[in-house]
Design a protein around this motif. Structure first.
Motif, PDB file in Angstrom:
ATOM      1  N   THR A  73     -20.440  19.051  -3.181  1.00 20.32           N
ATOM      2  CA  THR A  73     -19.385  18.354  -3.916  1.00 20.32           C
ATOM      3  C   THR A  73     -18.395  19.367  -4.465  1.00 20.32           C
ATOM      4  N   LEU A  74     -17.173  18.927  -4.627  1.00 21.24           N
ATOM      5  CA  LEU A  74     -16.133  19.803  -5.157  1.00 21.24           C
ATOM      6  C   LEU A  74     -16.382  20.110  -6.627  1.00 21.24           C
ATOM      7  N   ALA A  75     -16.038  21.331  -7.009  1.00 18.77           N
ATOM      8  CA  ALA A  75     -16.124  21.731  -8.408  1.00 18.77           C
ATOM      9  C   ALA A  75     -14.720  21.971  -8.950  1.00 18.77           C
ATOM     10  N   ARG A 110      -9.675  20.499 -11.894  1.00 19.00           N
ATOM     11  CA  ARG A 110     -11.027  19.956 -11.740  1.00 19.00           C
ATOM     12  C   ARG A 110     -10.961  18.439 -11.529  1.00 19.00           C
ATOM     13  N   ALA A 111      -9.785  17.931 -11.225  1.00 17.94           N
ATOM     14  CA  ALA A 111      -9.591  16.485 -11.066  1.00 17.94           C
ATOM     15  C   ALA A 111     -10.468  15.899  -9.957  1.00 17.94           C
ATOM     16  N   PHE A 112     -10.845  16.702  -8.979  1.00 19.48           N
ATOM     17  CA  PHE A 112     -11.644  16.204  -7.857  1.00 19.48           C
ATOM     18  C   PHE A 112     -13.118  16.588  -7.994  1.00 19.48           C
ATOM     19  N   SER A 113     -13.492  17.105  -9.149  1.00 15.34           N
ATOM     20  CA  SER A 113     -14.865  17.538  -9.399  1.00 15.34           C
ATOM     21  C   SER A 113     -15.839  16.395  -9.126  1.00 15.34           C
ATOM     22  N   GLY A 114     -16.836  16.682  -8.323  1.00 14.03           N
ATOM     23  CA  GLY A 114     -17.816  15.672  -7.940  1.00 14.03           C
ATOM     24  C   GLY A 114     -17.457  14.938  -6.664  1.00 14.03           C
ATOM     25  N   GLY A 115     -16.218  15.117  -6.182  1.00  8.37           N
ATOM     26  CA  GLY A 115     -15.801  14.472  -4.937  1.00  8.37           C
ATOM     27  C   GLY A 115     -16.467  15.113  -3.737  1.00  8.37           C
ATOM     28  N   ARG A 116     -16.582  14.363  -2.670  1.00 10.15           N
ATOM     29  CA  ARG A 116     -17.210  14.886  -1.448  1.00 10.15           C
ATOM     30  C   ARG A 116     -16.355  15.985  -0.845  1.00 10.15           C
ATOM     31  N   VAL A 117     -16.976  17.103  -0.541  1.00 13.87           N
ATOM     32  CA  VAL A 117     -16.255  18.275  -0.049  1.00 13.87           C
ATOM     33  C   VAL A 117     -15.644  18.030   1.341  1.00 13.87           C
ATOM     34  N   HIS A 118     -16.223  17.106   2.121  1.00 10.68           N
ATOM     35  CA  HIS A 118     -15.700  16.872   3.472  1.00 10.68           C
ATOM     36  C   HIS A 118     -14.671  15.750   3.533  1.00 10.68           C
ATOM     37  N   ASP A 119     -14.304  15.152   2.393  1.00 14.58           N
ATOM     38  CA  ASP A 119     -13.179  14.221   2.380  1.00 14.58           C
ATOM     39  C   ASP A 119     -11.912  15.067   2.351  1.00 14.58           C
ATOM     40  N   PRO A 120     -11.014  14.896   3.323  1.00  7.57           N
ATOM     41  CA  PRO A 120      -9.828  15.758   3.403  1.00  7.57           C
ATOM     42  C   PRO A 120      -8.943  15.666   2.156  1.00  7.57           C
ATOM     43  N   GLY A 139       4.046  27.689   2.762  1.00 10.30           N
ATOM     44  CA  GLY A 139       2.869  28.379   2.240  1.00 10.30           C
ATOM     45  C   GLY A 139       1.859  27.477   1.579  1.00 10.30           C
ATOM     46  N   LEU A 140       1.644  26.274   2.111  1.00  9.79           N
ATOM     47  CA  LEU A 140       0.698  25.330   1.525  1.00  9.79           C
ATOM     48  C   LEU A 140      -0.734  25.850   1.715  1.00  9.79           C
ATOM     49  N   GLN A 141      -1.402  26.097   0.614  1.00  9.64           N
ATOM     50  CA  GLN A 141      -2.747  26.664   0.679  1.00  9.64           C
ATOM     51  C   GLN A 141      -3.592  26.125  -0.468  1.00  9.64           C
ATOM     52  N   LEU A 142      -4.884  25.954  -0.205  1.00 12.13           N
ATOM     53  CA  LEU A 142      -5.792  25.625  -1.287  1.00 12.13           C
ATOM     54  C   LEU A 142      -7.103  26.380  -1.105  1.00 12.13           C
ATOM     55  N   ILE A 143      -7.756  26.607  -2.228  1.00 14.21           N
ATOM     56  CA  ILE A 143      -9.099  27.179  -2.243  1.00 14.21           C
ATOM     57  C   ILE A 143      -9.975  26.148  -2.945  1.00 14.21           C
ATOM     58  N   ALA A 144     -10.981  25.659  -2.244  1.00 11.98           N
ATOM     59  CA  ALA A 144     -11.879  24.651  -2.795  1.00 11.98           C
ATOM     60  C   ALA A 144     -13.218  25.306  -3.125  1.00 11.98           C
ATOM     61  N   HIS A 145     -13.626  25.202  -4.361  1.00  9.80           N
ATOM     62  CA  HIS A 145     -14.931  25.701  -4.797  1.00  9.80           C
ATOM     63  C   HIS A 145     -15.885  24.514  -4.841  1.00  9.80           C
ATOM     64  N   TYR A 146     -17.070  24.695  -4.293  1.00  9.20           N
ATOM     65  CA  TYR A 146     -18.027  23.592  -4.248  1.00  9.20           C
ATOM     66  C   TYR A 146     -19.410  24.042  -4.702  1.00  9.20           C
ATOM     67  N   ARG A 147     -20.254  23.051  -4.958  1.00  3.89           N
ATOM     68  CA  ARG A 147     -21.654  23.321  -5.278  1.00  3.89           C
ATOM     69  C   ARG A 147     -22.542  22.324  -4.571  1.00  3.89           C
TER      70      ARG A 147
END
Length: 147
Positions: A73-75, A110-120, A139-147
């Motif tokens: 899940t996303l953190a 952290r708005a997406f915290s707990g969301g499924r990491v594989h949902d685009p 330059g659209l870029q994101l870094i997703a941290h998950y647990r």
């Protein structure tokens, strides 16, 4: 040489230590193997041309690599994009139907915290009200941290 002393407590002491050792090893193994390992992934997509204030433009989806565990899940999500000097747009980061407004060209949420990491995830942009000139967002870029 001294003779070995036999104690009638020997087997009980060994039995208690054996049980205690087994319990300790089991607890330590459980603590060292979390259900899902924490990590992060980075995604970049091509820029977008924003032409209207009334209509949002979406970026291509930003996807987690297949190697990321399916039950993760996303953190926290960090983002970045670039605008030409002096330009401004309204910007959002979205996952499925949930969107959060972005405060600027870079930041984290952290708005997406707990969301499924594989949902685009995807970016959305629109011109500011009253702005008539097209803006190229790059330059659209994101870094997703998950647990």
């Amino acid at each position: 040489m001294k003779p070995l002393r036999m104690s009638n407590e020997g087997p009980r002491v060994r039995s208690r230590l054996g049980w205690l050792g087994t319990v300790s090893a089991t607890v330590l193994m459980g603590l060292s193997q979390p259900a899902v390992a924490a990590g992060s992934w980075v995604a970049q997509v091509q820029g977008v041309r924003v032409t209207m204030a009334e209509r949002e433009v979406r970026s291509a989806p930003l996807l987690a690599p297949a190697a990321v565990p399916g039950d993760a899940t996303l953190a926290e999500v960090s983002w970045r994009y670039r605008l030409p000097p002096g330009e401004a747009v309204r910007a959002w980061l979205c996952q499925v139907d949930a969107c959060t407004a972005l405060s600027g060209e870079r930041g984290s949420t952290r708005a997406f915290s707990g969301g499924r990491v594989h949902d685009p995830l995807h970016f959305r942009f629109a011109l500011r009200p009253g702005h008539k000139r097209m803006v190229q967002v790059q330059g659209l870029q994101l870094i997703a941290h998950y647990r």
